[in-house]
Scaffold this motif. Sequence first.
Motif, short mmCIF file in Angstrom:
data_model
loop_
_atom_site.label_atom_id
_atom_site.label_comp_id
_atom_site.label_asym_id
_atom_site.label_seq_id
_atom_site.Cartn_x
_atom_site.Cartn_y
_atom_site.Cartn_z
N SER A 134 0.84 -1.20 0.00
CA SER A 134 0.00 0.00 0.00
C SER A 134 0.88 1.26 0.00
O SER A 134 2.01 1.25 0.45
CB SER A 134 -0.90 0.00 1.22
OG SER A 134 -0.12 -0.02 2.38
N ASP A 135 0.33 2.31 -0.55
CA ASP A 135 0.96 3.63 -0.50
C ASP A 135 -0.15 4.64 -0.69
O ASP A 135 -1.33 4.29 -0.71
CB ASP A 135 2.07 3.78 -1.55
CG ASP A 135 1.54 3.48 -2.95
OD1 ASP A 135 0.44 3.96 -3.28
OD2 ASP A 135 2.23 2.76 -3.71
N LYS A 136 0.22 5.91 -0.87
CA LYS A 136 -0.78 6.97 -0.95
C LYS A 136 -1.76 6.73 -2.11
O LYS A 136 -2.93 7.04 -2.05
CB LYS A 136 -0.07 8.32 -1.10
CG LYS A 136 -0.96 9.49 -0.82
CD LYS A 136 -0.14 10.76 -0.71
CE LYS A 136 -1.00 11.98 -0.94
NZ LYS A 136 -1.46 12.08 -2.33
N ASP A 137 -1.25 6.15 -3.20
CA ASP A 137 -2.10 5.95 -4.39
C ASP A 137 -2.82 4.60 -4.37
O ASP A 137 -3.69 4.35 -5.19
CB ASP A 137 -1.25 6.08 -5.66
CG ASP A 137 -0.64 7.47 -5.73
OD1 ASP A 137 -1.35 8.44 -5.42
OD2 ASP A 137 0.56 7.57 -6.06
N HIS A 138 -2.40 3.71 -3.50
CA HIS A 138 -3.08 2.42 -3.42
C HIS A 138 -3.32 2.13 -1.94
O HIS A 138 -2.48 1.55 -1.26
CB HIS A 138 -2.22 1.30 -4.04
CG HIS A 138 -2.91 -0.02 -3.99
ND1 HIS A 138 -3.36 -0.66 -5.12
CD2 HIS A 138 -3.30 -0.80 -2.95
CE1 HIS A 138 -3.97 -1.78 -4.78
NE2 HIS A 138 -3.93 -1.89 -3.46
N GLN A 139 -4.45 2.60 -1.47
CA GLN A 139 -4.72 2.45 -0.04
C GLN A 139 -5.32 1.09 0.28
O GLN A 139 -6.01 0.49 -0.54
CB GLN A 139 -5.73 3.51 0.40
CG GLN A 139 -5.22 4.93 0.32
CD GLN A 139 -6.26 5.91 0.80
OE1 GLN A 139 -7.46 5.68 0.65
NE2 GLN A 139 -5.81 7.00 1.38
N CYS A 140 -5.05 0.63 1.49
CA CYS A 140 -5.74 -0.54 2.01
C CYS A 140 -6.62 -0.07 3.17
O CYS A 140 -6.40 1.01 3.73
CB CYS A 140 -4.75 -1.58 2.50
SG CYS A 140 -3.81 -2.29 1.13
N ALA A 234 -13.87 7.22 0.78
CA ALA A 234 -13.44 8.49 1.39
C ALA A 234 -11.95 8.42 1.73
O ALA A 234 -11.56 8.12 2.87
CB ALA A 234 -14.27 8.78 2.64
N THR A 235 -11.11 8.73 0.73
CA THR A 235 -9.68 8.45 0.86
C THR A 235 -8.95 9.29 1.94
O THR A 235 -7.84 8.98 2.31
CB THR A 235 -8.98 8.66 -0.51
OG1 THR A 235 -9.30 9.98 -0.97
CG2 THR A 235 -9.44 7.64 -1.52
N TYR A 236 -9.59 10.36 2.41
CA TYR A 236 -8.95 11.22 3.42
C TYR A 236 -9.48 10.92 4.83
O TYR A 236 -9.25 11.67 5.76
CB TYR A 236 -9.20 12.69 3.05
CG TYR A 236 -8.22 13.68 3.65
CD1 TYR A 236 -6.85 13.42 3.69
CD2 TYR A 236 -8.66 14.89 4.17
CE1 TYR A 236 -5.96 14.34 4.23
CE2 TYR A 236 -7.78 15.82 4.72
CZ TYR A 236 -6.42 15.53 4.74
OH TYR A 236 -5.55 16.45 5.27
#
Length: 251
Positions: A134-140, A234-236
């Motif tokens: 995972s990273d900022k562009d691929h969240q888990c 809701a990515t944030y």
Amino acid sequence: MAKTAIITGGSRGIGRALSLKLAEMGYNVVINYRSTSSKVLSDELAKEIEEKYGVKNLVVKADVSIYEECEHLVSETVKVFGDHIDCLVNNAGITNNCNFIDITKEAYTRVINTNLMSFLHMSHLVLPYMVNHSDKDHQCNIVNTSSVGGLTGVINQADYCAAKSGVIGLSRALALEFASRGVRVNTIAPGMIMTDMLRGVNQDELRALAATIPEGYIGDVSDIASALEYILKATYLTGQVISPNGGFVLQ
Ligand code: NAP
């Protein structure tokens, strides 16, 4: 690449609605169940998911209150879907409904082990398969099911409320620890939702309680599925508690 989600207690009630929502959102779904009676439900759900949404799924029997059975659930998942796990929904739960003098040590231990320890076990075992990709562009995501009982107290449910409050603390701490590694951790704290859990309680008492809900009715499993969809999109959002409860409890 298809994403993978594990849901504990995914065959019936709220879990069933969440399994369907995960499939609708494109996840391959690992449906966990414990009781022999839920094997048929799980298999039927797996078939429905495949036909409706065209995603793959896996049905795994495991009592998630036991660490070794959680290990089995996770290793079966990795065997079939590989070592990237994108989402864990900790949903399995039970209640006792007993006053705190008469309740036995065995009964309250079972509630704590099912409603809280299983969430620790599963998070502990799944997080290594999240942070590795995972990273900022691929969240888990880890989404934990608490309850309004974890926000306030409920008479005759000290064990349940202790576990459900614990789930909120666990989620917040993990949210902070893993935010920088692309993993979001949030909690859904449902109010009264019509499932077997509520069908088991005194229906007159339930009607009286329902009359005190500002929106005036007992919620549906789809209300919790909508909350899951919101959280996953809701990515944030991390470390938060979303409580679909018809205004019954305000935070
Ligand atoms: P439910 O209809 O009684 O379903 C409970 C689910 O948990 C079943 O799928 C069951 O699997 C599973 N489960 C229980 N113990 C397990 C274990 N040791 N290992 C694996 N699975 C286990 O209850 P629900 O209403 O859908 O509740 C789902 C979650 O929402 C629970 O965490 C509950 O506390 C929470 N919640 C519910 C309400 C409500 O009003 N319904 C309100 C607030 C919070 P088997 O069928 O295989 O036993």
